[in-house]
Design a protein around this motif. Structure first.
Motif, short mmCIF file in Angstrom:
data_model
loop_
_atom_site.label_atom_id
_atom_site.label_comp_id
_atom_site.label_asym_id
_atom_site.label_seq_id
_atom_site.Cartn_x
_atom_site.Cartn_y
_atom_site.Cartn_z
N ALA A 41 0.83 -1.21 0.00
CA ALA A 41 0.00 0.00 0.00
C ALA A 41 0.86 1.25 0.00
CB ALA A 41 -0.93 -0.02 1.22
N LEU A 42 1.97 1.24 0.76
CA LEU A 42 2.86 2.39 0.80
C LEU A 42 3.55 2.59 -0.56
CD1 LEU A 42 4.15 4.65 2.43
CD2 LEU A 42 5.87 3.02 3.24
N ALA A 43 3.95 1.49 -1.19
CA ALA A 43 4.58 1.59 -2.50
C ALA A 43 3.61 2.20 -3.51
CB ALA A 43 5.02 0.20 -2.97
N LYS A 44 2.36 1.82 -3.43
CA LYS A 44 1.34 2.39 -4.32
C LYS A 44 1.17 3.88 -4.05
CE LYS A 44 -3.43 1.66 -5.87
NZ LYS A 44 -4.66 0.83 -5.68
N HIS A 45 1.19 4.24 -2.76
CA HIS A 45 1.01 5.63 -2.37
C HIS A 45 2.18 6.51 -2.86
CE1 HIS A 45 -0.25 9.01 0.14
NE2 HIS A 45 1.00 9.09 0.59
N LEU A 46 3.38 5.92 -2.88
CA LEU A 46 4.58 6.67 -3.27
C LEU A 46 4.94 6.51 -4.74
CD1 LEU A 46 6.89 5.84 -0.20
CD2 LEU A 46 5.66 7.98 -0.63
N ALA A 47 4.05 5.92 -5.52
CA ALA A 47 4.37 5.57 -6.91
C ALA A 47 4.90 6.75 -7.71
CB ALA A 47 3.15 4.97 -7.58
N LYS A 48 4.40 7.96 -7.43
CA LYS A 48 4.82 9.14 -8.19
C LYS A 48 5.89 9.96 -7.48
CE LYS A 48 0.36 9.57 -10.54
NZ LYS A 48 -0.80 10.45 -10.83
N ALA A 66 9.59 9.87 -6.68
CA ALA A 66 10.82 9.16 -7.03
C ALA A 66 11.74 9.01 -5.82
CB ALA A 66 11.54 9.91 -8.15
N VAL A 67 11.86 10.06 -5.02
CA VAL A 67 12.72 9.99 -3.84
C VAL A 67 12.17 8.99 -2.83
CG1 VAL A 67 13.68 11.28 -1.89
CG2 VAL A 67 13.57 12.34 -4.15
N GLY A 68 10.86 9.09 -2.60
CA GLY A 68 10.22 8.18 -1.65
C GLY A 68 10.34 6.73 -2.09
N LEU A 127 13.89 5.46 -1.46
CA LEU A 127 14.11 5.12 -0.05
C LEU A 127 13.40 3.82 0.32
CD1 LEU A 127 13.68 8.67 1.56
CD2 LEU A 127 15.80 7.33 1.43
N LEU A 128 12.21 3.62 -0.23
CA LEU A 128 11.45 2.41 0.07
C LEU A 128 12.15 1.17 -0.49
CD1 LEU A 128 8.84 1.50 1.48
CD2 LEU A 128 7.69 1.63 -0.74
N ASP A 129 12.70 1.30 -1.70
CA ASP A 129 13.45 0.18 -2.29
C ASP A 129 14.70 -0.14 -1.47
OD1 ASP A 129 11.67 -0.24 -4.32
OD2 ASP A 129 12.75 0.99 -5.79
#
Length: 284
Positions: A161-168, A170-172, A175-177
């Motif tokens: 869900a967080l990955a979907k939220h941060l999809a646009k 790039a910095v986020g 960091l998630l990756d």
């Protein structure tokens, strides 16, 4: 001539008086407090005790005669680990010896319970670090004791869900990756166990969940509210443990023979028939 009772392949109450040890992570679970009070051991222990099974639960160790509260663990036990030091000095050696000596009692009594048990139930999610659990499983299998091994589905819906939220962002996303690789976050949707465990435990002893959400157990116990419940709602187990335990109470499991290409007797399942008199000869 053997009696019909001794030759029958089916028998009621096979688990009555049998001894089981409940093995699984304790140190690195999300919450030791919740795990002790509401975890899978509490539920599986209740079901097995209804069969008359003697349950060895490391959260509730049996009293040792003459050694009060020997090896007892509490949710706060893991905090003692914070006293560990790598300091290369007499003071450091003293601190390490104190800590290892303190935890020796727990290791000792847990392995003695494994040694005393007739079989194990082991819960081994692939995303939780554990040392004691593999040790206990290996000890049991060295003695050819059966291990009923639960390897559940591992998913990270909040991460998705967080990955979907941060999809646009790039910095986020970067960091998630990075966080995914640092932890690491490795989904295992099907609950496939370690390749090392497969031959150690045996193919017919694996389960991908408990079956807490199955209608018959919901009607009987009304279980809900834990992460395991939510996981089994999202992905119901294909091969749940609870029905297998019910079946085990009336018939010993079999194993697959690759040479004969069929199921055969599994003589790992040695459940003693010791009469109340304590005289083994009375069982014949």
């Amino acid at each position: 001539m053997p009696s019909k009772k001794n030759t029958s392949r089916r028998s009621a109450n096979l688990l009555k008086g049998a001894r089981v040890y409940l093995s699984g992570p304790m140190d690195f679970v999300a919450s030791r407090e919740i795990e002790e009070k509401e975890g899978w051991r509490t539920r599986i222990g209740k079901v097995l005790r209804e069969f008359g099974t003697i349950v060895f639960d490391p959260w509730n160790k049996p009293e040792v005669r003459g050694l009060h509260e020997y090896g007892k663990e509490t949710p706060a036990s893991a905090k003692a680990r914070e006293a560990w030091t790598f300091e290369d000095s007499p003071a450091g050696a003293k601190g390490r010896a104190k800590l290892t000596g303190h935890y020796w009692e727990t290791l000792h009594i847990d392995l003695r319970m494994v040694d005393t048990a007739d079989f194990l139930v082991a819960y081994c999610p692939t995303n939780v670090y554990s040392v004691g659990t593999p040790h206990e499983i290996a000890l049991a299998r060295q003695e050819r004791k059966p291990v009923l091994f639960v390897s559940p589905s591992v998913a990270f819906p909040s991460y998705d869900a967080l990955a979907k939220h941060l999809a646009k962002d790039a910095v986020g996303m970067g960091l998630l990756d990075t966080l995914k690789n640092e932890l690491p976050i490795k989904p295992n949707e099907r609950g496939v166990p370690s390749l090392w465990y497969m031959p150690l435990v045996g193919g017919e002893s694996f389960f991908d969940g408990f079956g807490f959400q199955l209608p018959e157990y919901q009607k009987r116990y009304g279980w809900k509210g834990t992460p395991i419940d939510e996981r089994e709602k999202r992905r119901p187990p294909v091969r749940p443990l609870l029905p297998a335990l019910e079946a085990l109470n009336t018939r010993l499991p079999r194993k697959w023979d690759n040479k004969l290409n069929k199921f055969m007797r599994n003589d790992d399942w040695l459940l003693w028939n010791i009469p109340k008199s304590g005289k083994v000869e009375d069982s014949y």
